[in-house]
Design an enzyme around this catalytic site. Structure first.
Site, PDB file in Angstrom:
ATOM      1  N   LYS A   9      39.660  45.358  48.404  1.00 50.28           N
ATOM      2  CA  LYS A   9      39.803  43.946  48.053  1.00 50.28           C
ATOM      3  C   LYS A   9      40.732  43.234  49.056  1.00 50.28           C
ATOM      4  O   LYS A   9      41.382  43.901  49.874  1.00 50.28           O
ATOM      5  CB  LYS A   9      40.342  43.854  46.621  1.00 50.28           C
ATOM      6  CG  LYS A   9      39.348  44.398  45.565  1.00 50.28           C
ATOM      7  CD  LYS A   9      39.948  44.299  44.160  1.00 50.28           C
ATOM      8  CE  LYS A   9      38.926  44.666  43.096  1.00 50.28           C
ATOM      9  NZ  LYS A   9      39.508  44.549  41.725  1.00 50.28           N
ATOM     10  N   TYR A  49      30.768  39.792  39.816  1.00 47.29           N
ATOM     11  CA  TYR A  49      31.561  39.913  38.588  1.00 47.29           C
ATOM     12  C   TYR A  49      30.927  39.172  37.405  1.00 47.29           C
ATOM     13  O   TYR A  49      31.643  38.727  36.499  1.00 47.29           O
ATOM     14  CB  TYR A  49      32.986  39.411  38.833  1.00 47.29           C
ATOM     15  CG  TYR A  49      33.856  40.404  39.591  1.00 47.29           C
ATOM     16  CD1 TYR A  49      34.090  41.691  39.097  1.00 47.29           C
ATOM     17  CD2 TYR A  49      34.469  40.057  40.799  1.00 47.29           C
ATOM     18  CE1 TYR A  49      34.891  42.600  39.779  1.00 47.29           C
ATOM     19  CE2 TYR A  49      35.275  40.965  41.486  1.00 47.29           C
ATOM     20  CZ  TYR A  49      35.482  42.236  40.964  1.00 47.29           C
ATOM     21  OH  TYR A  49      36.285  43.129  41.637  1.00 47.29           O
ATOM     22  N   ASN A 112      44.722  44.664  42.390  1.00 40.90           N
ATOM     23  CA  ASN A 112      44.617  46.125  42.236  1.00 40.90           C
ATOM     24  C   ASN A 112      43.855  46.836  43.360  1.00 40.90           C
ATOM     25  O   ASN A 112      43.326  47.926  43.180  1.00 40.90           O
ATOM     26  CB  ASN A 112      44.070  46.485  40.840  1.00 40.90           C
ATOM     27  CG  ASN A 112      42.684  45.930  40.590  1.00 40.90           C
ATOM     28  OD1 ASN A 112      42.120  45.251  41.440  1.00 40.90           O
ATOM     29  ND2 ASN A 112      42.133  46.236  39.430  1.00 40.90           N
TER      30      ASN A 112
HETATM   31  N1  UDP Z   1      41.006  41.774  36.076  1.00 44.26           N
HETATM   32  C1  UDP Z   1      42.077  40.938  35.916  1.00 44.26           C
HETATM   33  N2  UDP Z   1      42.656  40.828  34.675  1.00 44.26           N
HETATM   34  C2  UDP Z   1      42.201  41.505  33.600  1.00 44.26           C
HETATM   35  C3  UDP Z   1      41.096  42.354  33.755  1.00 44.26           C
HETATM   36  C4  UDP Z   1      40.508  42.469  35.008  1.00 44.26           C
HETATM   37  O1  UDP Z   1      42.524  40.305  36.890  1.00 44.26           O
HETATM   38  O2  UDP Z   1      42.769  41.359  32.512  1.00 44.26           O
HETATM   39  C5  UDP Z   1      40.365  41.899  37.392  1.00 44.26           C
HETATM   40  C6  UDP Z   1      40.807  43.145  38.168  1.00 44.26           C
HETATM   41  O3  UDP Z   1      40.857  42.796  39.551  1.00 44.26           O
HETATM   42  C7  UDP Z   1      39.674  44.112  37.899  1.00 44.26           C
HETATM   43  C8  UDP Z   1      38.481  43.162  37.893  1.00 44.26           C
HETATM   44  O4  UDP Z   1      38.951  42.001  37.232  1.00 44.26           O
HETATM   45  O5  UDP Z   1      39.577  45.099  38.923  1.00 44.26           O
HETATM   46  C9  UDP Z   1      37.268  43.685  37.169  1.00 44.26           C
HETATM   47  O6  UDP Z   1      37.634  44.149  35.901  1.00 44.26           O
HETATM   48  P1  UDP Z   1      37.004  45.483  35.281  1.00 44.26           P
HETATM   49  O7  UDP Z   1      37.391  45.550  33.843  1.00 44.26           O
HETATM   50  O8  UDP Z   1      35.540  45.532  35.614  1.00 44.26           O
HETATM   51  O9  UDP Z   1      37.808  46.647  36.029  1.00 44.26           O
HETATM   52  P2  UDP Z   1      37.468  47.653  37.235  1.00 44.26           P
HETATM   53  O10 UDP Z   1      36.028  48.089  37.066  1.00 44.26           O
HETATM   54  O11 UDP Z   1      37.725  46.915  38.529  1.00 44.26           O
HETATM   55  O12 UDP Z   1      38.448  48.796  37.048  1.00 44.26           O
END
Ligand code: UDP
Length: 149
Positions: A9, A49, A112
């Protein structure tokens, strides 16, 4: 062989973590079959997303992921989707185990560092969103006999 979509990212690119993330996956034994640097448009970010549209963090997520270049990759290997999820650690770096990528390099959930597909079906959708078939490279690695039994 299974494939997954991995993306460093914008924060990971800015912080110089591209090499580190590639290196971890390479050393584990996974095979890199596609790689490009690009900056996501808001439209592409919203497609990637789409499942999060309408959630409170969605606008912030779109502005974060479009804030600078990303490095998009396709990795191949046995059980690679689940393995990359484990190597990344929990979505919230505060909950990610030490030693995982997010548990080593992250603090806030909204910064992250890395993305990895959450299932083989999601991987297929994300790979097709970012890469055309000609951009994925099929090749033999002689060292596979030292990685797979
Ligand atoms: N995210 C965020 N706040 C939240 C949950 C998610 O900013 O409360 C962001 C974070 O960058 C995350 C992305 O949205 O990586 C996608 O969320 P997901 O639950 O799909 O997690 P991932 O698959 O990336 O672990």
């Amino acid at each position: 062989m299974e494939r997954t979509f991995v993306m460093v990212k914008p924060d990971g690119v800015q912080r110089g973590l591209v090499g580190e993330i590639i290196s971890r996956l390479e050393k584990r034994g996974y095979k890199l079959v596609g790689l490009k640097m690009l900056r996501l448009t808001p439209e592409m970010a919203e497609r990637h997303y789409a499942e999060h549209r309408g959630k409170p963090f969605f606008p912030g997520l779109i502005s974060y992921i479009t804030s600078g270049p990303v490095v998009a990759m396709v990795w191949e290997g046995k059980n690679v989707v689940a393995a990359v999820r484990e190597m990344m650690g929990a979505t919230d770096p505060q909950k990610a185990l030490p030693g995982t990528i997010r548990g080593t390099y992250g603090i806030d959930i909204g910064r992250n560092v890395v993305h990895g597909s959450d299932s083989p079906a999601t991987a297929e959708r994300e790979i097709n969103l970012f890469f055309s078939p000609e951009e994925l490279v099929a090749y033999e690695r002689n060292l596979d006999v030292w990685i797979y039994e």
